[in-house]
Design a protein around this motif. Structure first.
Motif, PDB file in Angstrom:
ATOM      1  N   ALA A  51      47.514  27.744  13.554  1.00  0.00           N
ATOM      2  CA  ALA A  51      46.419  26.950  13.008  1.00  0.00           C
ATOM      3  C   ALA A  51      45.259  27.812  12.496  1.00  0.00           C
ATOM      4  O   ALA A  51      44.268  27.289  11.992  1.00  0.00           O
ATOM      5  N   GLY A  52      45.365  29.120  12.653  1.00  0.00           N
ATOM      6  CA  GLY A  52      44.292  29.999  12.204  1.00  0.00           C
ATOM      7  C   GLY A  52      43.056  29.968  13.088  1.00  0.00           C
ATOM      8  O   GLY A  52      41.956  30.307  12.647  1.00  0.00           O
ATOM      9  N   VAL A  53      43.234  29.570  14.352  1.00  0.00           N
ATOM     10  CA  VAL A  53      42.125  29.490  15.301  1.00  0.00           C
ATOM     11  C   VAL A  53      41.846  30.893  15.842  1.00  0.00           C
ATOM     12  O   VAL A  53      42.781  31.615  16.206  1.00  0.00           O
ATOM     13  N   PRO A  54      40.583  31.302  15.917  1.00  0.00           N
ATOM     14  CA  PRO A  54      40.278  32.618  16.488  1.00  0.00           C
ATOM     15  C   PRO A  54      40.775  32.727  17.927  1.00  0.00           C
ATOM     16  O   PRO A  54      40.701  31.756  18.691  1.00  0.00           O
ATOM     17  N   VAL A  55      41.264  33.913  18.273  1.00  0.00           N
ATOM     18  CA  VAL A  55      41.796  34.179  19.611  1.00  0.00           C
ATOM     19  C   VAL A  55      41.040  35.359  20.208  1.00  0.00           C
ATOM     20  O   VAL A  55      40.864  36.391  19.556  1.00  0.00           O
ATOM     21  N   VAL A  56      40.612  35.183  21.457  1.00  0.00           N
ATOM     22  CA  VAL A  56      39.956  36.257  22.203  1.00  0.00           C
ATOM     23  C   VAL A  56      40.714  36.435  23.517  1.00  0.00           C
ATOM     24  O   VAL A  56      40.969  35.462  24.234  1.00  0.00           O
ATOM     25  N   HIS A  57      41.077  37.675  23.811  1.00  0.00           N
ATOM     26  CA  HIS A  57      41.731  38.023  25.068  1.00  0.00           C
ATOM     27  C   HIS A  57      40.703  38.713  25.956  1.00  0.00           C
ATOM     28  O   HIS A  57      39.837  39.433  25.456  1.00  0.00           O
ATOM     29  N   THR A  58      40.819  38.514  27.274  1.00  0.00           N
ATOM     30  CA  THR A  58      40.017  39.318  28.186  1.00  0.00           C
ATOM     31  C   THR A  58      40.932  40.033  29.160  1.00  0.00           C
ATOM     32  O   THR A  58      42.042  39.574  29.452  1.00  0.00           O
ATOM     33  N   ARG A  59      40.441  41.146  29.639  1.00  0.00           N
ATOM     34  CA  ARG A  59      41.109  41.858  30.720  1.00  0.00           C
ATOM     35  C   ARG A  59      40.034  42.537  31.550  1.00  0.00           C
ATOM     36  O   ARG A  59      38.911  42.733  31.088  1.00  0.00           O
ATOM     37  N   VAL A  60      40.387  42.885  32.763  1.00  0.00           N
ATOM     38  CA  VAL A  60      39.456  43.518  33.691  1.00  0.00           C
ATOM     39  C   VAL A  60      39.782  44.999  33.788  1.00  0.00           C
ATOM     40  O   VAL A  60      40.951  45.367  33.935  1.00  0.00           O
ATOM     41  N   ALA A  61      38.768  45.832  33.690  1.00  0.00           N
ATOM     42  CA  ALA A  61      38.922  47.269  33.914  1.00  0.00           C
ATOM     43  C   ALA A  61      37.595  47.812  34.420  1.00  0.00           C
ATOM     44  O   ALA A  61      36.529  47.387  33.967  1.00  0.00           O
ATOM     45  N   PHE A  62      37.688  48.741  35.351  1.00  0.00           N
ATOM     46  CA  PHE A  62      36.502  49.337  35.950  1.00  0.00           C
ATOM     47  C   PHE A  62      36.470  50.836  35.684  1.00  0.00           C
ATOM     48  O   PHE A  62      37.510  51.477  35.521  1.00  0.00           O
ATOM     49  N   GLY A  63      35.264  51.368  35.664  1.00  0.00           N
ATOM     50  CA  GLY A  63      35.072  52.802  35.556  1.00  0.00           C
ATOM     51  C   GLY A  63      35.442  53.493  36.860  1.00  0.00           C
ATOM     52  O   GLY A  63      35.824  52.843  37.842  1.00  0.00           O
ATOM     53  N   PRO A  64      35.315  54.822  36.892  1.00  0.00           N
ATOM     54  CA  PRO A  64      35.708  55.601  38.072  1.00  0.00           C
ATOM     55  C   PRO A  64      35.090  55.062  39.358  1.00  0.00           C
ATOM     56  O   PRO A  64      33.887  54.824  39.440  1.00  0.00           O
ATOM     57  N   GLY A  65      35.955  54.815  40.341  1.00  0.00           N
ATOM     58  CA  GLY A  65      35.499  54.337  41.633  1.00  0.00           C
ATOM     59  C   GLY A  65      34.931  52.930  41.616  1.00  0.00           C
ATOM     60  O   GLY A  65      34.336  52.493  42.600  1.00  0.00           O
ATOM     61  N   GLY A  66      35.096  52.224  40.512  1.00  0.00           N
ATOM     62  CA  GLY A  66      34.540  50.874  40.402  1.00  0.00           C
ATOM     63  C   GLY A  66      33.037  50.865  40.245  1.00  0.00           C
ATOM     64  O   GLY A  66      32.379  49.858  40.535  1.00  0.00           O
ATOM     65  N   VAL A  67      32.490  51.956  39.726  1.00  0.00           N
ATOM     66  CA  VAL A  67      31.040  52.121  39.627  1.00  0.00           C
ATOM     67  C   VAL A  67      30.362  50.967  38.886  1.00  0.00           C
ATOM     68  O   VAL A  67      29.232  50.606  39.199  1.00  0.00           O
ATOM     69  N   ASP A  68      31.053  50.356  37.937  1.00  0.00           N
ATOM     70  CA  ASP A  68      30.469  49.263  37.155  1.00  0.00           C
ATOM     71  C   ASP A  68      30.852  47.885  37.689  1.00  0.00           C
ATOM     72  O   ASP A  68      30.568  46.875  37.061  1.00  0.00           O
ATOM     73  N   GLY A  69      31.461  47.835  38.861  1.00  0.00           N
ATOM     74  CA  GLY A  69      31.881  46.561  39.439  1.00  0.00           C
ATOM     75  C   GLY A  69      30.960  46.004  40.498  1.00  0.00           C
ATOM     76  O   GLY A  69      31.137  44.878  40.937  1.00  0.00           O
ATOM     77  N   GLY A  70      29.992  46.788  40.913  1.00  0.00           N
ATOM     78  CA  GLY A  70      28.990  46.316  41.859  1.00  0.00           C
ATOM     79  C   GLY A  70      29.567  45.704  43.119  1.00  0.00           C
ATOM     80  O   GLY A  70      30.591  46.140  43.646  1.00  0.00           O
TER      81      GLY A  70
END
Length: 193
Positions: A51-70
């Motif tokens: 249908a030509g509908v925009p598609v967005v995918h998400t995935r989870v990834a963290f920096g070393p040691g999960g530093v950006d995951g709080g």
């Protein structure tokens, strides 16, 4: 009264949330035990593309040691398997992105939190989010709540979302329908797309 209906708008986008190997690989700590929602999401994705509908995918990834995951990273121990670009963070082949489809890397439950999703959807003049992915009680619910708060009508595809346990899955679908969006069956979503 709870449960009024939101209209399915004229400019939908499909958001595929975290359909990563971590949730579908037997033996993985985040394994959900079923591929049914993945198969449904693949069918919805095919309809959206046709249908030509925009598609967005998400995935989870963290920096070393999960530093950006709080604190989230500290609270949910299995997230340690999503540090860097390991195999458990790969999107499943059934829903692999095609050229031109955005992949948003996130660190928290909502696809909106700390990402460019809201501005991207606004620039595309999207009014409706068709939501598929995992898990219903976590990232799907958080994205639906943030979606309505950003002015998008969330439409969660019942068969295209999943959770590790049927009780929180059903409870969250009930709650989303009551307060945050709409829960539609896959055939109805495909027909509308």
């Amino acid at each position: 009264m709870f449960g009024r209906s939101l209209e399915f708008g004229e400019r939908p986008a499909l958001i595929l949330i975290d359909l990563m190997r971590a949730y579908f690989e037997p033996g993985a700590e985040l394994y959900m035990g079923s591929r049914d929602c993945l198969d449904s999401a693949a069918r919805v994705l095919s309809a959206a593309r046709a249908a030509g509908v925009p598609v967005v995918h998400t995935r989870v990834a963290f920096g070393p040691g999960g530093v950006d995951g709080g604190l989230f990273f500290r609270k949910v121990a299995p997230l340690r398997h999503l540090v860097g670009d390991g195999p458990l963070g790969e999107l499943m082949p059934e829903v692999a992105p095609e050229p031109g489809e955005l992949v948003i890397v996130k660190q928290y439950a909502s696809a909106f939190f700390g990402t460019s999703l809201a501005s991207t959807l606004t620039a595309l003049r999207v009014d409706t989010l068709v939501i598929a992915g995992v898990s219903t009680s976590g990232c799907v619910r958080a994205t639906a709540v943030d979606g309505i708060q950003h002015g998008f009508a969330p439409i969660v595809v019942r068969q295209a979302v999943g959770d590790r346990d049927p009780a929180p899955h059903q409870a969250n679908l009930f709650d989303i329908q009551a307060k945050y969006g709409e829960v539609w069956d896959e055939p109805d979503v495909i027909a509308r797309l």
